[in-house]
Scaffold this motif. Structure first.
Motif, PDB file in Angstrom:
ATOM      1  N   LYS A  14       0.819  -1.209   0.000  1.00 24.63           N
ATOM      2  CA  LYS A  14       0.000   0.000   0.000  1.00 24.63           C
ATOM      3  C   LYS A  14       0.857   1.264   0.000  1.00 24.63           C
ATOM      4  O   LYS A  14       0.325   2.370   0.003  1.00 24.63           O
ATOM      5  N   VAL A  15       2.165   1.105   0.025  1.00 17.98           N
ATOM      6  CA  VAL A  15       3.103   2.215  -0.141  1.00 17.98           C
ATOM      7  C   VAL A  15       3.920   1.921  -1.385  1.00 17.98           C
ATOM      8  O   VAL A  15       4.495   0.838  -1.519  1.00 17.98           O
ATOM      9  N   VAL A  16       3.943   2.868  -2.322  1.00 13.90           N
ATOM     10  CA  VAL A  16       4.594   2.637  -3.612  1.00 13.90           C
ATOM     11  C   VAL A  16       5.587   3.756  -3.910  1.00 13.90           C
ATOM     12  O   VAL A  16       5.508   4.857  -3.348  1.00 13.90           O
ATOM     13  N   GLU A  17       6.487   3.468  -4.834  1.00 19.98           N
ATOM     14  CA  GLU A  17       7.568   4.399  -5.155  1.00 19.98           C
ATOM     15  C   GLU A  17       7.138   5.508  -6.096  1.00 19.98           C
ATOM     16  O   GLU A  17       7.597   6.646  -5.988  1.00 19.98           O
ATOM     17  N   SER A  18       6.243   5.180  -7.033  1.00 17.40           N
ATOM     18  CA  SER A  18       5.850   6.154  -8.058  1.00 17.40           C
ATOM     19  C   SER A  18       4.342   6.339  -8.059  1.00 17.40           C
ATOM     20  O   SER A  18       3.584   5.369  -7.925  1.00 17.40           O
ATOM     21  N   ALA A  19       3.911   7.572  -8.213  1.00 11.83           N
ATOM     22  CA  ALA A  19       2.484   7.880  -8.315  1.00 11.83           C
ATOM     23  C   ALA A  19       2.079   7.781  -9.774  1.00 11.83           C
ATOM     24  O   ALA A  19       1.966   8.788 -10.471  1.00 11.83           O
ATOM     25  N   THR A  20       1.877   6.567 -10.270  1.00 11.76           N
ATOM     26  CA  THR A  20       1.717   6.365 -11.715  1.00 11.76           C
ATOM     27  C   THR A  20       0.409   5.694 -12.108  1.00 11.76           C
ATOM     28  O   THR A  20       0.182   5.467 -13.292  1.00 11.76           O
ATOM     29  N   GLU A  21      -0.452   5.386 -11.149  1.00  9.47           N
ATOM     30  CA  GLU A  21      -1.559   4.491 -11.482  1.00  9.47           C
ATOM     31  C   GLU A  21      -2.745   5.181 -12.128  1.00  9.47           C
ATOM     32  O   GLU A  21      -3.525   4.539 -12.807  1.00  9.47           O
ATOM     33  N   SER A  22      -2.937   6.473 -11.887  1.00 15.47           N
ATOM     34  CA  SER A  22      -4.061   7.155 -12.525  1.00 15.47           C
ATOM     35  C   SER A  22      -3.851   8.653 -12.418  1.00 15.47           C
ATOM     36  O   SER A  22      -2.898   9.123 -11.805  1.00 15.47           O
ATOM     37  N   GLY A  23      -4.784   9.397 -12.975  1.00 14.43           N
ATOM     38  CA  GLY A  23      -4.688  10.840 -12.901  1.00 14.43           C
ATOM     39  C   GLY A  23      -5.197  11.422 -11.600  1.00 14.43           C
ATOM     40  O   GLY A  23      -5.120  12.627 -11.383  1.00 14.43           O
ATOM     41  N   ALA A  24      -5.774  10.584 -10.739  1.00 14.49           N
ATOM     42  CA  ALA A  24      -6.315  11.078  -9.480  1.00 14.49           C
ATOM     43  C   ALA A  24      -5.197  11.538  -8.567  1.00 14.49           C
ATOM     44  O   ALA A  24      -4.056  11.123  -8.682  1.00 14.49           O
ATOM     45  N   GLY A  25      -5.537  12.417  -7.624  1.00 16.73           N
ATOM     46  CA  GLY A  25      -4.557  12.888  -6.662  1.00 16.73           C
ATOM     47  C   GLY A  25      -4.049  11.758  -5.790  1.00 16.73           C
ATOM     48  O   GLY A  25      -4.745  10.780  -5.526  1.00 16.73           O
ATOM     49  N   VAL A  26      -2.817  11.914  -5.346  1.00 20.86           N
ATOM     50  CA  VAL A  26      -2.195  10.887  -4.510  1.00 20.86           C
ATOM     51  C   VAL A  26      -1.722  11.508  -3.207  1.00 20.86           C
ATOM     52  O   VAL A  26      -1.463  12.709  -3.119  1.00 20.86           O
ATOM     53  N   PHE A  27      -1.596  10.683  -2.175  1.00 22.06           N
ATOM     54  CA  PHE A  27      -1.042  11.096  -0.900  1.00 22.06           C
ATOM     55  C   PHE A  27       0.443  10.744  -0.883  1.00 22.06           C
ATOM     56  O   PHE A  27       0.811   9.587  -1.093  1.00 22.06           O
ATOM     57  N   SER A  28       1.272  11.726  -0.622  1.00 19.96           N
ATOM     58  CA  SER A  28       2.705  11.464  -0.521  1.00 19.96           C
ATOM     59  C   SER A  28       3.106  11.379   0.940  1.00 19.96           C
ATOM     60  O   SER A  28       2.430  11.920   1.828  1.00 19.96           O
ATOM     61  N   LEU A  29       4.207  10.692   1.201  1.00 15.87           N
ATOM     62  CA  LEU A  29       4.704  10.553   2.563  1.00 15.87           C
ATOM     63  C   LEU A  29       6.215  10.400   2.540  1.00 15.87           C
ATOM     64  O   LEU A  29       6.819  10.128   1.501  1.00 15.87           O
ATOM     65  N   ASP A  30       6.805  10.584   3.697  1.00 20.09           N
ATOM     66  CA  ASP A  30       8.249  10.430   3.834  1.00 20.09           C
ATOM     67  C   ASP A  30       8.564   8.978   4.162  1.00 20.09           C
ATOM     68  O   ASP A  30       8.062   8.427   5.135  1.00 20.09           O
ATOM     69  N   TRP A  31       9.383   8.368   3.328  1.00 18.04           N
ATOM     70  CA  TRP A  31       9.769   6.955   3.514  1.00 18.04           C
ATOM     71  C   TRP A  31      11.283   6.918   3.742  1.00 18.04           C
ATOM     72  O   TRP A  31      12.056   6.811   2.820  1.00 18.04           O
ATOM     73  N   ALA A  89       4.364   6.081 -24.883  1.00 17.59           N
ATOM     74  CA  ALA A  89       4.875   7.111 -25.799  1.00 17.59           C
ATOM     75  C   ALA A  89       3.745   8.009 -26.290  1.00 17.59           C
ATOM     76  O   ALA A  89       3.890   9.242 -26.355  1.00 17.59           O
ATOM     77  N   ASP A  90       2.600   7.408 -26.619  1.00 12.58           N
ATOM     78  CA  ASP A  90       1.461   8.187 -27.090  1.00 12.58           C
ATOM     79  C   ASP A  90       0.949   9.150 -26.025  1.00 12.58           C
ATOM     80  O   ASP A  90       0.385  10.207 -26.340  1.00 12.58           O
ATOM     81  N   ASN A  91       1.132   8.756 -24.743  1.00 12.09           N
ATOM     82  CA  ASN A  91       0.689   9.602 -23.644  1.00 12.09           C
ATOM     83  C   ASN A  91       1.785  10.545 -23.160  1.00 12.09           C
ATOM     84  O   ASN A  91       1.585  11.290 -22.191  1.00 12.09           O
ATOM     85  N   GLY A  92       2.931  10.497 -23.835  1.00 12.54           N
ATOM     86  CA  GLY A  92       4.032  11.373 -23.462  1.00 12.54           C
ATOM     87  C   GLY A  92       4.619  11.062 -22.106  1.00 12.54           C
ATOM     88  O   GLY A  92       5.117  11.957 -21.417  1.00 12.54           O
ATOM     89  N   GLU A  93       4.579   9.790 -21.695  1.00 14.43           N
ATOM     90  CA  GLU A  93       5.091   9.406 -20.379  1.00 14.43           C
ATOM     91  C   GLU A  93       6.383   8.626 -20.514  1.00 14.43           C
ATOM     92  O   GLU A  93       6.548   7.820 -21.448  1.00 14.43           O
ATOM     93  N   PRO A  94       7.320   8.795 -19.567  1.00  9.80           N
ATOM     94  CA  PRO A  94       8.580   8.047 -19.603  1.00  9.80           C
ATOM     95  C   PRO A  94       8.374   6.596 -19.198  1.00  9.80           C
ATOM     96  O   PRO A  94       7.420   6.260 -18.486  1.00  9.80           O
TER      97      PRO A  94
END
Length: 426
Positions: free
Chosen positions: A159-176, A368-373
């Motif tokens: 439930k803690v992940v390295e990248s906020a990549t799953e959707s366009g919705a807002g994400v909660f960030s935290l210090d790990w 690539a079509d979405n301009g994402e790395p």
């Protein structure tokens, strides 16, 4: 030497099987009614209510005190369950030092939502508020049982992940440990990866969305019932699986007759095949030209499904790719649409699902079509670089499901200790 074993505890619901016997019960003092020469104590345990007849006026306790009672089970048609406890010996196991915010024995909840939520450790003891969560437990059990029977494996993902990549919705960030991390918005990437391990997987757990919605249908944390499986033809196979799972969930909920009667809940009849309407057709019917459904559109489609098909459920298929994540499989022959769907339940979005891309090169092209790395998705993409079958899945919002079942007008009433824009406690 004779060993005296403690008398086993009998639950309130079991008392009719022990008429004439000496038993021991235990629970909370639900209500104490004092009459002229006797009083009645109603004891509440996990199974229901039991009446205790007390003839000594000096015996009194505060409501919600925890009591242990030994006595004789006596038939009385006027008592809960048709029996009561007479000649009681009462021991207080835990004292209630403060009264509840309202009388918990009232048949309805005499308080508004703020009081219910602010005082949840106590208010959840009210039978009506408790009942919805009992139905939620049954729904999850039905979800698990249905998928277990079909060869799925339950998984538990981070439930803690390295990248906020799953959707366009807002994400909660935290210090790990000095690095930035994020709370997972869904187990989507992990459950797809695990299709390459078990073929069929599911998970029940929390997901987190930092979307700034302050409505009766949105939460910042909710319980998601997720499933993913391989070797499908397209999203139609996923919809068939949804129908099977819903049947299992409703069957399990239907067994909780006491809670359903208490809440006067009307369970939906699940049709043999849930009606389907393509997004493009839905737009034509609604007289609109958009890439998403507004709440008013969902309600209109729900009314249409009930009117035309007698169904509380309707699949809206073929959502525009513009509103779907990059991993969604496009519709064959109409690339602007997707092999995905939403399931509306009584006019509210309940389930989102569909077919995913499964070829590595398709993922590289979609990013690539979405301009994402590519780099943030490296671990995820490695599963596809090593071969994955056509697959798809879905996710059910548990709190919305139960709210729709019982007719709750706010999803917070079916959420244990809800978390939203304003609430972090209790």
């Amino acid at each position: 030497m004779m060993i005296h074993l403690p008398q086993p505890r009998v639950l309130a619901a079991q008392l009719p099987d022990h008429v004439g016997e000496s038993v021991q019960i235990a629970g909370w003092l639900h209500r104490h009614r004092q009459l002229k020469s006797i009083s009645f104590m109603i004891i509440r345990d996990r199974s229901g209510l039991a009446q205790v007849v007390v003839t000594d006026p000096a015996i009194t306790f505060a409501e919600e005190s925890v009591l242990q009672v030994r006595g004789i089970v006596t038939a009385n048609t006027q008592a809960p369950g048709g029996v009561e406890i007479t000649d009681p010996e009462i021991v207080q196991l835990g004292e209630a030092e403060q009264p509840p915010p309202f009388d918990l024995y009232r048949p309805t909840v005499p308080a508004g939502l703020p009081v219910i939520l602010d005082q949840a450790p106590v208010t959840l003891r009210h039978q009506r508020l408790r009942a919805g969560h009992a139905l939620a437990a049954a729904a999850v059990a039905g979800f698990r049982d249905s998928l277990d029977r079909q060869g799925f494996t339950e998984i538990h993902t981070p439930k803690v992940v390295e990248s906020a990549t799953e959707s366009g919705a807002g994400v909660f960030s935290l210090d790990w440990f000095g690095r930035r991390a994020y709370l997972a918005q869904s187990p989507q990437f992990y459950k797809q990866i695990m299709v390459g391990v078990f073929e069929r997987v599911y998970e029940t757990g929390p997901v987190f969305r930092a979307e700034p919605h302050d409505t009766a249908r949105h939460l910042a944390q909710y319980t998601s019932l997720d499933a993913e499986f391989g070797f499908i033809e397209d999203h139609s196979d996923v919809m068939i699986m949804v129908e099977s799972v819903l049947a299992g969930m409703l069957s399990a909920v239907r067994e909780r007759t006491a809670e359903l009667e208490l809440l006067q809940a009307e369970l939906p009849e699940l049709p043999a095949e849930i009606p389907r309407i393509h997004f493009a057709e839905a737009m034509r019917m609604l007289g609109k030209d958009d890439v998403d459904l507004a709440p008013v559109d969902e309600r209109a489609l729900g009314e249409w499904a009930l009117r035309e098909h007698g169904s509380d459920f309707v699949f809206v298929t073929g959502y525009p790719m513009a509103k779907r994540p990059f991993y969604t499989h496009p519709e064959v022959g109409r690339a602007e649409y997707s092999n995905s769907f939403d399931l509306l339940f009584r006019g509210l979005e309940l389930i989102t699902g569909g077919q995913r891309l499964h070829r590595h090169q398709d993922y590289l092209r979609a990013l690539a079509d979405n301009g994402e790395p590519v780099e943030p998705y490296a671990g995820y993409l490695s599963a596809f670089a090593h071969g994955m079958p056509p697959h798809g899945g879905f996710a059910i919002g548990l709190e919305r499901f139960v709210a729709r079942l019982i007719g709750a007008d706010n999803v917070r009433l079916t959420t244990l200790f809800p978390r939203d824009l304003h609430r972090l406690a209790p």
